[in-house]
Design an enzyme around this catalytic site. Structure first.
Site, short mmCIF file in Angstrom:
data_model
loop_
_atom_site.label_atom_id
_atom_site.label_comp_id
_atom_site.label_asym_id
_atom_site.label_seq_id
_atom_site.Cartn_x
_atom_site.Cartn_y
_atom_site.Cartn_z
N ASP A 72 -27.38 -59.20 9.07
CA ASP A 72 -27.84 -57.82 8.91
C ASP A 72 -26.67 -56.84 8.90
O ASP A 72 -25.53 -57.19 9.25
CB ASP A 72 -28.81 -57.48 10.04
CG ASP A 72 -29.87 -56.47 9.63
OD1 ASP A 72 -29.69 -55.79 8.60
OD2 ASP A 72 -30.91 -56.36 10.33
N ASP B 139 -37.24 -53.28 4.78
CA ASP B 139 -37.83 -53.25 6.12
C ASP B 139 -39.29 -52.81 6.07
O ASP B 139 -40.00 -52.91 7.07
CB ASP B 139 -37.05 -52.30 7.03
CG ASP B 139 -35.77 -52.93 7.56
OD1 ASP B 139 -35.59 -54.16 7.42
OD2 ASP B 139 -34.94 -52.18 8.13
#
Length: 729
Positions: free
Chosen positions: A466, A534
């Site tokens: 990430d 997301d």
């Protein structure tokens, strides 16, 4: 040229006609023609489009502008325009020499063809110590062209460095057309890949990222057409850039109706010091021409990614479960074991532990940089959980964010100089974290050390990598200009990923940056899939996935089924619709399985098995976008295997409205002479009927957010003219 006068060179080749200094590059369905002028030191563009005979290519004229003192006669036509001389268009190359001057004056040194499909044109400045090579390559088995540029400081070791302030990968000139339309994507965090098509105005249109990563707000690709193309027909020209840092695509349209795209690293430019003898290689820029509309270009990109970009293109990506939405920062060995058992019962193949497993990570304010298991939550370390996940028949994955650090961490206290900030300025925190400078070898060496130990000591099969904030205060302690850091940081990430994968060939990696903030051809060359957004709302995802599919294939598009109401949007969506939305890519599950009811668990298990059945079609098949989300009542996509033996159609209706029944869905890519049977209903049609009349829209449940999956297989019985007769009127 070696081809006959009446035919173009064979696909996948480069041909050079020495008499006219004309070069032709051939793909399966296009050709790209340029001409080298040794006298003027110019490489001029001639043609990019449908194939032409080799003899004609050698005779085609080079377009020139008006011959007056206010025009640049080469503008829009040069393959690689420099800053220098009577050139007033967008430059691909700008240099600051040791004496502070910048004009470049090119001279052609050499032309060579390597391996039949790789053209190299060598140039150098007529009096300054700079040489550059223009590289063109035709990858095998497709309709894609690759270009990049290599630049070298040619002076002796005692000379001063020069600085590259713009060193583009390529300039892609387009032909003259009455008008041009630009297709691109825009958006933001949790709203990525919003497709937009707009008329291209005269002047310069720039798409860029100033953030140090690819970005949620745009993506480094554009498609151009003359304003008439649609999903199935029309000429289209497309280009993409394989870079993961800041980038810039400048699309220029001149008053003379020419257009072109300059593809570059860096948002305003770069600041790359080049020492004597040093060479700098730009990222690859990829381009496609097609006549079958936007779908044709997309499928060319998809095939290219599978054949030439992905590390393991033939693998099927596993169904994964990620624990983030179930446990957030409360992650611990006991709750992960419970979730793993539930996930295994659904048929999940990969279990991923997300944020919170390390350091003093009780929330997002501390712990980043301290990559050791949380002493309270994983008192025995990670290995017992990894062993349990493997015992349950799943692979074990874990979340990491190597490029970031919290100020409240042992790493920052030991190495505050490793972050991007200026010594006399306040370091800007976003999400309570700072960015480690991966342009510095000592920082990437540190990262490699703990990543190697994490993977090797804990049986880690998969990393979710990430990256949760953009750059600020780049430069400073590292001694490098901000513009250099904006591109060199991403190159440091690439080198680290390459090194880690070499050490662990079985390791698989998902690229993530707060969702879709770092999706590009460069990162896909080092990862196996990417986290698309997301935003896991199943309705919103249809739009996000539609834009994603313009360049990137479904086999790299990670998509999750999460809880309802959705934790981000609050929308309530039936489980089948959530699954059907996520089944359009690489299926994942991210909800709190401990709260799912028995019937939900049973339905989910059935849908996981259904996905595994169609997974080869989705991840490796031909994608056709039948109906775009937001443009009508329905959205639909079709996936078909290479032999047109089997096809899957996903259909979604986000909301109901009164009106006539939707017309049949006209399918594509099937064998018109064959017959196809619906595997659920037994209904059967010919391929010609499914293309010409269409597939009747399947019955959808009542209410909003209804969906269906139809799978057809070829029965092997061709249509027979005598099998059924119709009486004359």
């Amino acid at each position: 040229m070696s081809a006959t006068a009446s035919s173009p060179p064979p696909p996948g080749s480069v041909q050079f006609d020495e008499a006219s200094s004309t070069v032709m590059l051939r793909t399966a369905a296009s050709c790209y023609v340029l001409r080298v002028d040794r006298t003027e030191g110019a490489v001029r563009h001639v043609h990019w489009g449908a194939p032409v005979p080799a003899a004609d290519a050698a005779e085609l004229p080079v377009w020139t502008g008006h011959d007056d003192s206010f025009e640049g006669r080469r503008d829009g036509v040069e393959e690689y325009p420099v800053d220098g001389g009577a050139r007033f268009g967008v430059p691909a190359l700008e240099v600051r020499f040791a004496d502070g001057s910048s004009p470049v004056e090119p001279r052609v040194e050499d032309i060579r063809i390597n391996g039949g499909n790789h053209l190299v044109i060598a140039l150098r400045d007529r009096s300054r110590p700079l040489a550059w090579e223009l590289h063109y390559r035709v990858p095998s088995g497709g309709d894609v062209l690759e270009r990049w540029t290599e630049l070298t400081h040619t002076a002796g070791p005692d000379a001063e460095p020069l600085h590259l302030t713009r060193c583009s990968s390529a300039h892609w000139p387009l032909p003259q057309r009455p008008g041009w339309r630009l297709s691109s994507v825009h958006g933001g965090w949790s709203a990525e890949n919003r497709l937009e098509r707009t008329a291209l105005t005269v002047g310069e249109t720039t798409l860029t990222s100033r953030r140090g990563h690819t970005g949620h707000h745009a993506n480094p690709w554009v498609v151009l057409d003359a304003g008439h193309a649609d999903e199935e027909q029309g000429e289209t020209w497309a280009t993409a850039l394989a870079t993961s840092g800041s980038w810039r695509l400048t699309v220029q349209r001149t008053a003379a109706r020419r257009a072109g795209v300059v593809a570059s690293e860096g948002h305003e430019g770069v600041e790359i010091p080049l020492a004597p003898g040093q060479r700098y290689v730009t990222p690859i820029s990829v381009a496609v021409y097609g006549t079958g509309g936007f779908g044709d270009v997309s499928r060319a990109f998809h095939a290219y990614v599978r054949r030439h970009v992905l590390p393991h293109p033939d693998e099927l990506r596993p169904v994964l479960y990620n624990s983030w939405e179930a446990t957030s920062f409360e992650v611990g060995e006991d709750n992960q074991r419970a979730l793993a058992r539930r996930a295994a019962s659904l048929g999940v193949e990969l279990f991923v532990v997300d944020d919170g497993w390390f350091g003093a990570r009780d929330d997002d304010r501390a712990g980043l940089g301290d990559w050791i298991p949380h002493r309270r939550r994983f008192a025995r370390g990670l290995r017992p959980l990894s062993d349990e996940v493997h015992r349950l028949g799943m692979s074990f994955g874990i979340w990491v964010e190597p490029e970031m650090v919290n100020a409240d961490s042992d790493l920052f206290r030991a190495h505050p100089d490793w972050v991007l900030h200026l010594p006399d300025r306040t370091a800007t925190e976003l999400r309570h974290q700072l960015v480690l400078d991966f342009s510095r070898p000592e920082v990437t060496e540190w990262a490699y050390g703990w990543l190697h130990a994490l993977v090797g000591d804990n049986g880690v099969d998969f990393l979710k990598w990430d990256f949760n904030r953009s750059f600020t205060e780049a430069g400073g302690h590292g001694g490098r200009p901000a513009r250099q850091v904006h591109v060199e940081h991403a190159r440091g990430v690439h080198r680290l990923l390459d090194r880690l994968r070499a050490a662990f060939p079985a390791l698989r990696i998902e690229g993530c940056a707060g969702g879709g903030g770092r999706i590009d051809l460069g990162i896909l060359g080092r990862t196996d899939q990417v986290w698309t957004s997301d935003n896991t709302d199943a309705v919103d995802r249809l739009t996000i996935q539609h834009g994603f599919s313009q360049v990137y294939p479904a086999g790299v598009m990670s998509a999750w089924v999460t809880d309802s109401p959705n934790p981000l949007t609050g929308r309530s969506v039936p489980l089948a619709f959530r699954f059907h939305s996520a089944m359009a890519g690489v299926l994942g599950i991210g909800g709190d399985l401990t709260r799912w009811t028995g019937p939900e668990i049973e339905e989910a298990a059935r849908l996981v098995q259904r996905y595994k059945d169609i997974r080869p079609l989705v991840q490796h098949g031909r994608l056709d976008r039948l109906l775009a989300p937001g443009e009508g009542l329905l959205a639909a996509v079709q996936y078909t295997d290479a032999e047109a033996r089997r096809t899957a159609v996903l259909v979604w209706r986000s909301s109901t409205s009164f009106g006539p029944a939707h017309p049949p869905l006209r399918l594509r890519g099937l064998d018109p002479a064959a017959r196809y049977r619906d595997e659920d209903t037994g209904a059967e049609w010919s391929g010609a009927t499914l293309a010409g009349y269409g597939l009747p829209v399947p019955a959808l449940p009542d209410g909003d957010c209804a969906s269906a999956l139809v799978v057809l297989h070829r029965t092997g019985r061709p249509e027979s003219e005598g099998s059924r007769s119709m009486s004359p009127w």
